[in-house]
Scaffold this active site. Structure first.
Site, PDB file in Angstrom:
ATOM      1  N   CYS A 176       4.954   1.532 -19.079  1.00  0.00           N
ATOM      2  CA  CYS A 176       3.525   1.377 -18.533  1.00  0.00           C
ATOM      3  C   CYS A 176       3.339   0.479 -17.529  1.00  0.00           C
ATOM      4  CB  CYS A 176       2.271   1.345 -19.228  1.00  0.00           C
ATOM      5  SG  CYS A 176       0.748   1.421 -18.698  1.00  0.00           S
ATOM      6  N   ILE A 179       3.189  -2.689 -10.983  1.00  0.00           N
ATOM      7  CA  ILE A 179       2.480  -3.540  -9.994  1.00  0.00           C
ATOM      8  C   ILE A 179       2.285  -3.034  -8.687  1.00  0.00           C
ATOM      9  CG2 ILE A 179       3.001  -5.836 -11.163  1.00  0.00           C
ATOM     10  CD1 ILE A 179       5.052  -6.137  -8.981  1.00  0.00           C
ATOM     11  N   ASP A 182       0.886  -3.183  -1.797  1.00  0.00           N
ATOM     12  CA  ASP A 182       0.656  -2.410  -0.868  1.00  0.00           C
ATOM     13  C   ASP A 182       0.755  -2.787   0.704  1.00  0.00           C
ATOM     14  OD1 ASP A 182       0.052  -0.720  -2.721  1.00  0.00           O
ATOM     15  OD2 ASP A 182      -2.123  -0.444  -2.283  1.00  0.00           O
ATOM     16  N   GLN A 235       1.804   8.083  -0.360  1.00  0.00           N
ATOM     17  CA  GLN A 235       0.259   7.485   0.103  1.00  0.00           C
ATOM     18  C   GLN A 235       0.686   6.311   1.169  1.00  0.00           C
ATOM     19  OE1 GLN A 235      -2.650   7.765  -0.056  1.00  0.00           O
ATOM     20  NE2 GLN A 235      -3.998   5.939  -0.519  1.00  0.00           N
ATOM     21  N   PHE A 236      -0.408   6.337   2.040  1.00  0.00           N
ATOM     22  CA  PHE A 236      -0.263   5.533   3.244  1.00  0.00           C
ATOM     23  C   PHE A 236      -0.114   3.992   2.491  1.00  0.00           C
ATOM     24  CE2 PHE A 236      -2.026   2.980   6.435  1.00  0.00           C
ATOM     25  CZ  PHE A 236      -1.705   3.186   7.572  1.00  0.00           C
ATOM     26  N   GLN A 238       2.051   2.621   0.868  1.00  0.00           N
ATOM     27  CA  GLN A 238       2.720   2.644  -0.610  1.00  0.00           C
ATOM     28  C   GLN A 238       4.209   3.109  -0.767  1.00  0.00           C
ATOM     29  OE1 GLN A 238       0.018   4.120  -3.679  1.00  0.00           O
ATOM     30  NE2 GLN A 238      -0.105   2.108  -4.413  1.00  0.00           N
ATOM     31  N   TYR A 241       5.650   1.556  -3.851  1.00  0.00           N
ATOM     32  CA  TYR A 241       5.179   2.036  -5.079  1.00  0.00           C
ATOM     33  C   TYR A 241       5.665   3.608  -5.188  1.00  0.00           C
ATOM     34  CZ  TYR A 241       1.279   2.718  -8.538  1.00  0.00           C
ATOM     35  OH  TYR A 241       0.759   2.870  -9.777  1.00  0.00           O
ATOM     36  N   PRO A 271      -1.227   9.389 -13.534  1.00  0.00           N
ATOM     37  CA  PRO A 271      -2.465   9.321 -13.303  1.00  0.00           C
ATOM     38  C   PRO A 271      -3.036   9.350 -11.863  1.00  0.00           C
ATOM     39  CG  PRO A 271      -1.680   7.622 -14.766  1.00  0.00           C
ATOM     40  CD  PRO A 271      -0.403   8.143 -14.076  1.00  0.00           C
ATOM     41  N   TYR A 273      -6.458   7.949  -9.359  1.00  0.00           N
ATOM     42  CA  TYR A 273      -7.342   6.834  -9.197  1.00  0.00           C
ATOM     43  C   TYR A 273      -7.903   6.411 -10.367  1.00  0.00           C
ATOM     44  CZ  TYR A 273      -5.082   6.225  -4.604  1.00  0.00           C
ATOM     45  OH  TYR A 273      -4.170   6.139  -3.633  1.00  0.00           O
TER      46      TYR A 273
HETATM   47  N1  CAA Z   1      -3.878   7.396   6.932  1.00  0.00           N
HETATM   48  C1  CAA Z   1      -3.608   7.224   8.318  1.00  0.00           C
HETATM   49  N2  CAA Z   1      -3.935   6.227   9.141  1.00  0.00           N
HETATM   50  C2  CAA Z   1      -4.408   4.969   8.406  1.00  0.00           C
HETATM   51  C3  CAA Z   1      -4.554   5.234   6.847  1.00  0.00           C
HETATM   52  C4  CAA Z   1      -4.600   6.542   6.245  1.00  0.00           C
HETATM   53  N3  CAA Z   1      -4.725   6.842   5.064  1.00  0.00           N
HETATM   54  N4  CAA Z   1      -5.246   4.042   6.438  1.00  0.00           N
HETATM   55  C5  CAA Z   1      -5.401   3.373   7.513  1.00  0.00           C
HETATM   56  N5  CAA Z   1      -4.846   3.886   8.650  1.00  0.00           N
HETATM   57  C6  CAA Z   1      -4.598   3.437  10.059  1.00  0.00           C
HETATM   58  C7  CAA Z   1      -5.781   2.314  10.276  1.00  0.00           C
HETATM   59  O1  CAA Z   1      -6.727   3.287  10.625  1.00  0.00           O
HETATM   60  C8  CAA Z   1      -5.252   1.451  11.456  1.00  0.00           C
HETATM   61  O2  CAA Z   1      -5.062   2.285  12.491  1.00  0.00           O
HETATM   62  P1  CAA Z   1      -5.131   1.294  14.018  1.00  0.00           P
HETATM   63  O3  CAA Z   1      -3.909   0.501  13.984  1.00  0.00           O
HETATM   64  O4  CAA Z   1      -5.019   2.342  14.867  1.00  0.00           O
HETATM   65  O5  CAA Z   1      -6.521   0.885  13.983  1.00  0.00           O
HETATM   66  C9  CAA Z   1      -3.730   1.416  10.715  1.00  0.00           C
HETATM   67  O6  CAA Z   1      -3.458   2.473   9.809  1.00  0.00           O
HETATM   68  C10 CAA Z   1      -3.822   0.241   9.801  1.00  0.00           C
HETATM   69  O7  CAA Z   1      -2.492  -0.240   9.652  1.00  0.00           O
HETATM   70  P2  CAA Z   1      -1.949  -1.451   9.174  1.00  0.00           P
HETATM   71  O8  CAA Z   1      -0.293  -1.632   8.760  1.00  0.00           O
HETATM   72  O9  CAA Z   1      -2.449  -2.724  10.063  1.00  0.00           O
HETATM   73  O10 CAA Z   1      -2.659  -1.562   7.773  1.00  0.00           O
HETATM   74  P3  CAA Z   1      -3.553  -2.562   6.990  1.00  0.00           P
HETATM   75  O11 CAA Z   1      -2.645  -3.585   7.040  1.00  0.00           O
HETATM   76  O12 CAA Z   1      -4.817  -2.451   7.595  1.00  0.00           O
HETATM   77  O13 CAA Z   1      -3.812  -1.940   5.553  1.00  0.00           O
HETATM   78  C11 CAA Z   1      -3.272  -0.996   3.321  1.00  0.00           C
HETATM   79  C12 CAA Z   1      -2.811  -1.239   4.946  1.00  0.00           C
HETATM   80  C13 CAA Z   1      -3.281  -2.226   2.658  1.00  0.00           C
HETATM   81  C14 CAA Z   1      -1.936  -0.449   2.849  1.00  0.00           C
HETATM   82  C15 CAA Z   1      -4.429  -0.256   3.348  1.00  0.00           C
HETATM   83  O14 CAA Z   1      -3.983   0.860   3.998  1.00  0.00           O
HETATM   84  C16 CAA Z   1      -4.800   0.193   1.801  1.00  0.00           C
HETATM   85  O15 CAA Z   1      -5.217  -0.603   1.154  1.00  0.00           O
HETATM   86  N6  CAA Z   1      -4.254   1.444   1.762  1.00  0.00           N
HETATM   87  C17 CAA Z   1      -4.407   2.117   0.176  1.00  0.00           C
HETATM   88  C18 CAA Z   1      -3.223   1.962  -0.527  1.00  0.00           C
HETATM   89  C19 CAA Z   1      -3.779   2.665  -2.019  1.00  0.00           C
HETATM   90  O16 CAA Z   1      -3.950   3.810  -1.894  1.00  0.00           O
HETATM   91  N7  CAA Z   1      -3.407   1.808  -2.785  1.00  0.00           N
HETATM   92  C20 CAA Z   1      -3.274   2.658  -4.240  1.00  0.00           C
HETATM   93  C21 CAA Z   1      -3.493   1.395  -5.186  1.00  0.00           C
HETATM   94  S1  CAA Z   1      -3.869   1.974  -6.776  1.00  0.00           S
HETATM   95  C22 CAA Z   1      -2.806   2.674  -7.357  1.00  0.00           C
HETATM   96  O17 CAA Z   1      -1.715   2.595  -6.766  1.00  0.00           O
HETATM   97  C23 CAA Z   1      -2.478   3.206  -8.668  1.00  0.00           C
HETATM   98  C24 CAA Z   1      -2.048   4.447  -8.831  1.00  0.00           C
HETATM   99  O18 CAA Z   1      -1.420   5.239  -8.939  1.00  0.00           O
HETATM  100  C25 CAA Z   1      -3.150   5.537  -7.678  1.00  0.00           C
END
Ligand code: CAA
Length: 334
Positions: A176, A179, A182, A235-236, A238, A241, A271, A273
């Protein structure tokens, strides 16, 4: 309806258990200077008999109380680790990352199903691990904690050797530890790629490899790898990951084939979220946009993951191998 037992019977039963405990304790003390194997066997026999005796005393106590005070409400399962568990598999389980958000509920579920549970933690979590163990004790769960850096193969081998000596066997392994780091690939530092692959995927090799020989020898095992919805759908932000979590799925299916005829099952739980600190660390607007896409309409509770793991860990789940249980609220049904 309460079962009536005579006070004399109750006292006789109590005396019998006390004598049994004393006999075993005497035997253990006599063997104290014998070779390690004999001492360990005596110790475990003592622990098993003591546990069973305490359980039976507690149950008989409740029956007796009901008999003496028929109108009172009696709690038949008093708190305390020896009596709160429901008899089930009674195996020894190791949960890597066991003190984490999902890990905690996996430990809880396995312990409540009657398994002896060992949670691993990494050195910088040492203080938290002690607190965590106390919190579990307050819940009536006696969970062992052990420090191990799962990215280090030698450390994993050492842990496995020590636990198998201490607990005689490890029958259930839940990988399990994990980390997130992202970032979109165009911004991702190489160190964040490697950190995620080492912690989330290399660890699965390191720990499983260290326990597998014992399971093969005993012809019994349950290996459950905690993957993710994002290993299945991507996932965008990741790539690291998702690659690691998808890698766990391939590892699981291959190992399941290798071990299928040896009483060992290997499965993933994926899992979605879950309401843990990992998800809380994400920007709120992103979490909200993800929750809006989950058909069930909410984050998962950590206990919902723990229960899926306990199901796969059960003795009766021996025909399920190379499978995945997705616990994602319908976010991905592929
Ligand atoms: N789909 C398409 N475009 C997206 C998007 C998406 N889902 N999310 C952001 N964008 C776009 C933005 O609109 C932005 O566009 P512009 O440049 O045209 O303005 C651009 O992509 C941003 O790109 P960056 O590279 O600058 O991204 P950032 O640094 O702002 O953020 C990130 C990137 C930190 C990864 C952020 O998108 C984020 O936190 N994403 C969520 C990731 C996620 O789901 N993590 C899960 C964690 S929990 C887990 O992992 C447990 C599990 O098992 C589920």
């Amino acid at each position: 309806m309460s079962k009536q037992i005579a006070q004399g019977d109750y006292l006789e039963m109590f005396t019998e258990f006390t004598n049994q405990l004393q006999r075993t304790q005497t035997e253990m003390i006599e063997n104290w200077h014998d070779p390690m194997g004999v001492t360990m066997n005596s110790f475990f026999e003592f622990a098993e008999i003591a546990n069973s005796a305490v359980n039976q005393i507690a149950q008989q106590h409740a029956v007796a109380m009901e008999s003496f005070f028929p109108n009172a409400t009696i709690n038949k399962r008093p708190t305390g680790s020896a009596v709160t568990v429901q008899p089930d598999t009674g195996h020894v389980a190791v949960v890597t990352g066991g003190i984490g958000g999902i890990g905690t509920d996996i430990c809880r579920s396995l312990a409540k199903h009657g398994n002896k549970v060992i949670a691993t933690y990494i050195s910088f979590e040492a203080e938290r691990a002690i607190e965590w163990q106390k919190e579990r004790l307050e819940e009536g769960l006696d969970i062992h904690v052990v420090e191990c850096d799962v990215t280090n193969f030698r450390a994993c081998k050492k842990m496995a050797k020590e636990l198998e000596l201490q607990f005689r066997s490890v029958d259930i392994l839940v990988n399990c530890a994990g980390i997130t780091r992202d970032a979109t690939l165009k911004k991702m530092e190489a160190e964040n790629w490697h950190a995620v692959l080492k912690t989330n995927l290399d660890s699965v090799f390191n720990v499983t490899r260290s326990f597998i020989n014992g399971m093969v020898k005993r012809q019994y095992g349950r290996i459950i790898n905690i993957s993710s919805v994002n290993g299945l759908k991507g996932q965008f932000g990741q790539t690291n990951y998702s690659a690691a979590k998808a890698g766990m799925v391939g590892f699981t299916k291959s190992l399941a084939r290798e071990l299928a005829d040896g009483g060992i099952t290997v499965n993933t739980v994926s899992p979605g979220y879950v309401g843990t600190s990992m998800v809380e660390a994400m920007p709120k607007d992103i979490v909200d946009s993800i929750v809006a896409k989950i058909p069930v309409g909410r984050l998962a509770k950590p206990s919902e993951i723990g229960d899926a793991v306990a199901f796969l860990a059960h003795t009766n789940s021996g025909y399920i191998t190379g499978s995945d249980i997705s616990v994602n609220g319908g976010l991905f049904m592929g």
